[in-house]
Design a protein around this motif. Structure first.
Motif, PDB file in Angstrom:
ATOM      1  N   LEU A 291       0.832  -1.190   0.000  1.00  0.00           N
ATOM      2  CA  LEU A 291       0.000   0.000   0.000  1.00  0.00           C
ATOM      3  C   LEU A 291       0.871   1.246   0.000  1.00  0.00           C
ATOM      4  CD1 LEU A 291      -2.644  -1.013   2.710  1.00  0.00           C
ATOM      5  CD2 LEU A 291      -2.772  -1.361   0.231  1.00  0.00           C
ATOM      6  N   THR A 292       0.288   2.375  -0.388  1.00  0.00           N
ATOM      7  CA  THR A 292       0.958   3.647  -0.223  1.00  0.00           C
ATOM      8  C   THR A 292       0.805   4.107   1.219  1.00  0.00           C
ATOM      9  OG1 THR A 292      -0.977   4.991  -0.717  1.00  0.00           O
ATOM     10  CG2 THR A 292       0.342   4.228  -2.592  1.00  0.00           C
ATOM     11  N   ARG A 293       1.468   5.213   1.573  1.00  0.00           N
ATOM     12  CA  ARG A 293       1.344   5.742   2.925  1.00  0.00           C
ATOM     13  C   ARG A 293      -0.097   6.175   3.212  1.00  0.00           C
ATOM     14  NH1 ARG A 293       4.664  10.903   5.421  1.00  0.00           N
ATOM     15  NH2 ARG A 293       4.165  10.524   7.603  1.00  0.00           N
ATOM     16  N   ALA A 294      -0.863   6.486   2.165  1.00  0.00           N
ATOM     17  CA  ALA A 294      -2.273   6.826   2.316  1.00  0.00           C
ATOM     18  C   ALA A 294      -3.150   5.586   2.435  1.00  0.00           C
ATOM     19  CB  ALA A 294      -2.738   7.676   1.139  1.00  0.00           C
ATOM     20  N   LYS A 295      -2.500   4.399   2.482  1.00  0.00           N
ATOM     21  CA  LYS A 295      -3.176   3.107   2.673  1.00  0.00           C
ATOM     22  C   LYS A 295      -4.066   2.743   1.493  1.00  0.00           C
ATOM     23  CE  LYS A 295      -3.091   3.830   7.661  1.00  0.00           C
ATOM     24  NZ  LYS A 295      -3.859   3.934   8.922  1.00  0.00           N
ATOM     25  N   THR A 296      -3.640   3.152   0.294  1.00  0.00           N
ATOM     26  CA  THR A 296      -4.314   2.762  -0.930  1.00  0.00           C
ATOM     27  C   THR A 296      -3.363   1.878  -1.738  1.00  0.00           C
ATOM     28  OG1 THR A 296      -3.533   4.747  -2.078  1.00  0.00           O
ATOM     29  CG2 THR A 296      -5.687   4.871  -0.990  1.00  0.00           C
ATOM     30  N   PRO A 297      -3.884   0.946  -2.533  1.00  0.00           N
ATOM     31  CA  PRO A 297      -3.004   0.074  -3.311  1.00  0.00           C
ATOM     32  C   PRO A 297      -2.157   0.860  -4.299  1.00  0.00           C
ATOM     33  CG  PRO A 297      -5.240  -0.807  -3.217  1.00  0.00           C
ATOM     34  CD  PRO A 297      -5.307   0.587  -2.665  1.00  0.00           C
ATOM     35  N   VAL A 298      -0.915   0.445  -4.438  1.00  0.00           N
ATOM     36  CA  VAL A 298      -0.047   1.055  -5.440  1.00  0.00           C
ATOM     37  C   VAL A 298      -0.545   0.635  -6.820  1.00  0.00           C
ATOM     38  CG1 VAL A 298       2.287   1.141  -6.386  1.00  0.00           C
ATOM     39  CG2 VAL A 298       1.935   1.070  -3.905  1.00  0.00           C
ATOM     40  N   PRO A 299      -0.788   1.581  -7.730  1.00  0.00           N
ATOM     41  CA  PRO A 299      -1.279   1.210  -9.059  1.00  0.00           C
ATOM     42  C   PRO A 299      -0.283   0.329  -9.807  1.00  0.00           C
ATOM     43  CG  PRO A 299      -1.555   3.567  -8.657  1.00  0.00           C
ATOM     44  CD  PRO A 299      -0.698   3.033  -7.554  1.00  0.00           C
ATOM     45  N   GLU A 300      -0.798  -0.520 -10.690  1.00  0.00           N
ATOM     46  CA  GLU A 300       0.070  -1.373 -11.493  1.00  0.00           C
ATOM     47  C   GLU A 300       1.033  -0.515 -12.302  1.00  0.00           C
ATOM     48  OE1 GLU A 300      -0.296  -4.941 -14.824  1.00  0.00           O
ATOM     49  OE2 GLU A 300      -2.095  -4.042 -13.934  1.00  0.00           O
ATOM     50  N   GLY A 301       2.301  -0.895 -12.280  1.00  0.00           N
ATOM     51  CA  GLY A 301       3.324  -0.151 -13.004  1.00  0.00           C
ATOM     52  C   GLY A 301       3.943   0.981 -12.230  1.00  0.00           C
ATOM     53  N   ALA A 302       3.436   1.258 -11.012  1.00  0.00           N
ATOM     54  CA  ALA A 302       3.956   2.381 -10.226  1.00  0.00           C
ATOM     55  C   ALA A 302       4.833   1.932  -9.060  1.00  0.00           C
ATOM     56  CB  ALA A 302       2.804   3.235  -9.698  1.00  0.00           C
ATOM     57  N   GLU A 303       5.047   0.627  -8.904  1.00  0.00           N
ATOM     58  CA  GLU A 303       5.907   0.163  -7.817  1.00  0.00           C
ATOM     59  C   GLU A 303       7.341   0.617  -8.069  1.00  0.00           C
ATOM     60  OE1 GLU A 303       4.899  -4.022  -6.312  1.00  0.00           O
ATOM     61  OE2 GLU A 303       4.054  -3.974  -8.332  1.00  0.00           O
ATOM     62  N   GLU A 304       7.975   1.130  -7.018  1.00  0.00           N
ATOM     63  CA  GLU A 304       9.335   1.617  -7.196  1.00  0.00           C
ATOM     64  C   GLU A 304      10.304   0.454  -7.300  1.00  0.00           C
ATOM     65  OE1 GLU A 304      10.839   3.848  -3.836  1.00  0.00           O
ATOM     66  OE2 GLU A 304       9.200   3.087  -2.646  1.00  0.00           O
ATOM     67  N   GLU A 305      11.265   0.599  -8.194  1.00  0.00           N
ATOM     68  CA  GLU A 305      12.302  -0.394  -8.403  1.00  0.00           C
ATOM     69  C   GLU A 305      13.628   0.204  -7.989  1.00  0.00           C
ATOM     70  OE1 GLU A 305      11.963  -1.596 -12.470  1.00  0.00           O
ATOM     71  OE2 GLU A 305       9.982  -2.492 -12.189  1.00  0.00           O
ATOM     72  N   MET A 306      14.339  -0.506  -7.142  1.00  0.00           N
ATOM     73  CA  MET A 306      15.547   0.027  -6.511  1.00  0.00           C
ATOM     74  C   MET A 306      16.800  -0.655  -7.038  1.00  0.00           C
ATOM     75  SD  MET A 306      14.119   0.388  -2.582  1.00  0.00           S
ATOM     76  CE  MET A 306      13.109  -1.093  -2.629  1.00  0.00           C
ATOM     77  N   ARG A 307      17.845   0.125  -7.126  1.00  0.00           N
ATOM     78  CA  ARG A 307      19.168  -0.380  -7.442  1.00  0.00           C
ATOM     79  C   ARG A 307      20.114   0.084  -6.344  1.00  0.00           C
ATOM     80  NH1 ARG A 307      16.962   0.983 -12.470  1.00  0.00           N
ATOM     81  NH2 ARG A 307      17.262  -0.561 -14.110  1.00  0.00           N
ATOM     82  N   GLY A 308      21.165  -0.649  -6.119  1.00  0.00           N
ATOM     83  CA  GLY A 308      22.166  -0.185  -5.170  1.00  0.00           C
ATOM     84  C   GLY A 308      22.298  -1.094  -3.975  1.00  0.00           C
ATOM     85  N   ASP A 309      22.691  -0.504  -2.846  1.00  0.00           N
ATOM     86  CA  ASP A 309      23.069  -1.267  -1.661  1.00  0.00           C
ATOM     87  C   ASP A 309      22.092  -1.039  -0.524  1.00  0.00           C
ATOM     88  OD1 ASP A 309      25.481  -2.089  -2.919  1.00  0.00           O
ATOM     89  OD2 ASP A 309      26.364  -0.141  -2.449  1.00  0.00           O
ATOM     90  N   GLY A 310      21.518  -2.120  -0.001  1.00  0.00           N
ATOM     91  CA  GLY A 310      20.784  -2.055   1.247  1.00  0.00           C
ATOM     92  C   GLY A 310      21.781  -2.190   2.374  1.00  0.00           C
ATOM     93  N   ARG A 311      22.065  -1.109   3.066  1.00  0.00           N
ATOM     94  CA  ARG A 311      23.178  -1.083   4.019  1.00  0.00           C
ATOM     95  C   ARG A 311      22.805  -1.687   5.377  1.00  0.00           C
ATOM     96  NH1 ARG A 311      27.395  -1.836   6.969  1.00  0.00           N
ATOM     97  NH2 ARG A 311      27.973  -0.159   8.382  1.00  0.00           N
ATOM     98  N   GLN A 312      21.653  -1.317   5.936  1.00  0.00           N
ATOM     99  CA  GLN A 312      21.349  -1.700   7.309  1.00  0.00           C
ATOM    100  C   GLN A 312      19.852  -1.583   7.552  1.00  0.00           C
ATOM    101  OE1 GLN A 312      23.102   0.950  10.154  1.00  0.00           O
ATOM    102  NE2 GLN A 312      22.424  -0.200  11.941  1.00  0.00           N
TER     103      GLN A 312
END
Length: 415
Positions: free
Chosen positions: A198-219
């Motif tokens: 869900l988004t912070r507004a507690k609504t479903p994230v629309p299809e195609g709008a999910e964030e995709e991350m690259r890089g390092d998850g540090r901690q």
């Protein structure tokens, strides 16, 4: 889940300089290094997780601990199968072993320690990217044995359970055969179906709008109320947050942010960190949360920057510059102070003004920083030793030899 820590031992190259800070010397080697630890500690040795209790050592081995260090799940091969059991790190008690069919590796535990997700190989939510694969076997277990078998489509890494244990947050790596980016998704454990958060507004994230991350998850750091998981990410080229993708606005040039995952309400939100966060080495970044959970502190020792985040507003309130250094960084916070360790220096930072009040030299590079449950002792991991200081004065209170020490995890309090 556990809070990820980088345990390399590079020496500090540049002395950390804080204006007006007192220079104190602490944790120097002593001829008799066998003081009993006042608090049991869960640590990582070359051979896996171990509890230091007084002068005793309880070796647990490979496994995963809850973020608060109270419970540890561990497993061992038994022929073609796997034996699984749980250890109360504070008391030292172990549950009865249960047999799991096939070979499995503990991956992440629920915040209360009652449930465990296992995979067929060791994966990391804050480490290297996984090898390519088309599907991921996941086993859900508890102290009685197997609860559920899943074969999740795609290349996924279990990250955390929902607070009600009905769902499992995972990192889905894309493309599955040759992953170079990932997104956070939620598996419904009743159906095995994977979907968006869900988004912070507690609504479903629309299809195609999910964030995709690259890089390092540090901690990763868990809130004191166990409801929110904060993960620090650095080096995010071409990253765009969900809120930007929904609005159609281009993302800002951000190199680090804190991914906020609400384990009860199932939403996610990213708090951007300003320049120069994320531009230096990933292991030079660290974070710690205040005991009341209201403030989260992120530090980059490479630039000397420290940011204070309001966990209620999910915004950066203040940024201060303490002076640059280098080396893997570690942090712990009390209600009044933030303690930062990197290389052979530990700093005490007064939170009211985000100013350094003391610098303490150590004999060896720091491999971990912990506060005792009552905040009266500051524990420092070093090469083959743990020492502890008075957090206010920096006076050394004791030191214990710990051959093979890699890093500190958490105080081992009874479950």
């Amino acid at each position: 889940m556990t809070a990820n820590t980088t345990f390399s031992r590079r020496t500090l190259l540049t002395a950390l300089a804080g204006a007006g800070a007192a220079t104190l010397v602490g944790c120097e080697p002593t001829p008799a290094a066998a003081d009993p630890l006042p608090d049991p500690l869960l640590v990582t040795l070359d051979g896996g997780l171990t509890v230091l209790r007084g002068t005793d050592r309880q070796r647990i081995g490979a496994g995963v601990a809850t973020a608060d260090g109270r419970l540890v799940w561990t497993a061992a091969a038994n022929g073609a199968d796997t034996d699984l059991w749980r250890v109360d790190a504070g008391r030292g008690d172990a549950s009865e072993r249960v047999r799991l069919p096939g070979r499995w590796v503990p991956q992440t535990a629920s915040t209360d320690g009652s449930r465990l997700a296992l995979t067929t190989e060791r994966l990391s939510a804050t480490g290297d990217r996984p090898a390519g694969r088309a599907e991921t076997p996941v086993l859900i277990a508890d102290a009685a044995g197997v609860r559920q078998r899943l074969r999740l489509p795609g290349n996924v890494v279990p990250e955390a359970f929902t607070h009600d244990l009905a769902g499992l947050f995972v990192l889905e790596w894309l493309p599955p055969a040759a992953p170079d980016r990932y997104r956070v998704r939620l598996v419904d454990l009743a159906t095995g179906v994977t979907g968006p958060l869900l988004t912070r507004a507690k609504t479903p994230v629309p299809e195609g709008a999910e964030e995709e991350m690259r890089g390092d998850g540090r901690q990763a750091v868990l809130a004191p109320n166990r409801a929110v998981l904060y993960t620090l990410y650095t080096h995010q080229p071409d990253h765009q947050h969900t809120r930007d993708r929904i609005s159609g606005r281009p993302g800002s040039d951000v190199h680090a942010f804190v991914h906020t995952l609400h384990l009860e309400q199932r939403w996610a939100y990213c708090v951007d960190l300003p320049h120069p966060f994320g531009e230096g080495p990933a292991d030079g970044h660290t974070m710690a949360i205040a005991p009341d959970g209201g403030r989260l502190y992120v530090a980059d020792v490479g630039s000397g920057a420290v940011a204070e985040i309001s966990t209620e507003e999910l915004t950066v309130r203040r940024v201060a510059t303490l002076g640059a250094g280098s080396g893997p960084a570690f942090a712990a916070a009390s209600a009044e102070r933030l303690f930062l360790g990197a290389g052979t220096v530990v700093r005490a930072v007064e939170l009211a003004g985000l100013a350094v009040t003391a610098e303490r030299a150590t004999a060896d590079p720091v491999t971990g920083v912990l506060l005792s449950p009552d905040d009266t002792r500051l524990y420092l991991g070093q090469r083959a030793a743990v020492c502890w200081q008075d957090p206010v004065t920096g006076a050394e209170l004791g030191r214990a030899a710990v051959p093979g020490l890699v890093g500190l995890h958490a105080p081992a309090r009874p479950a």
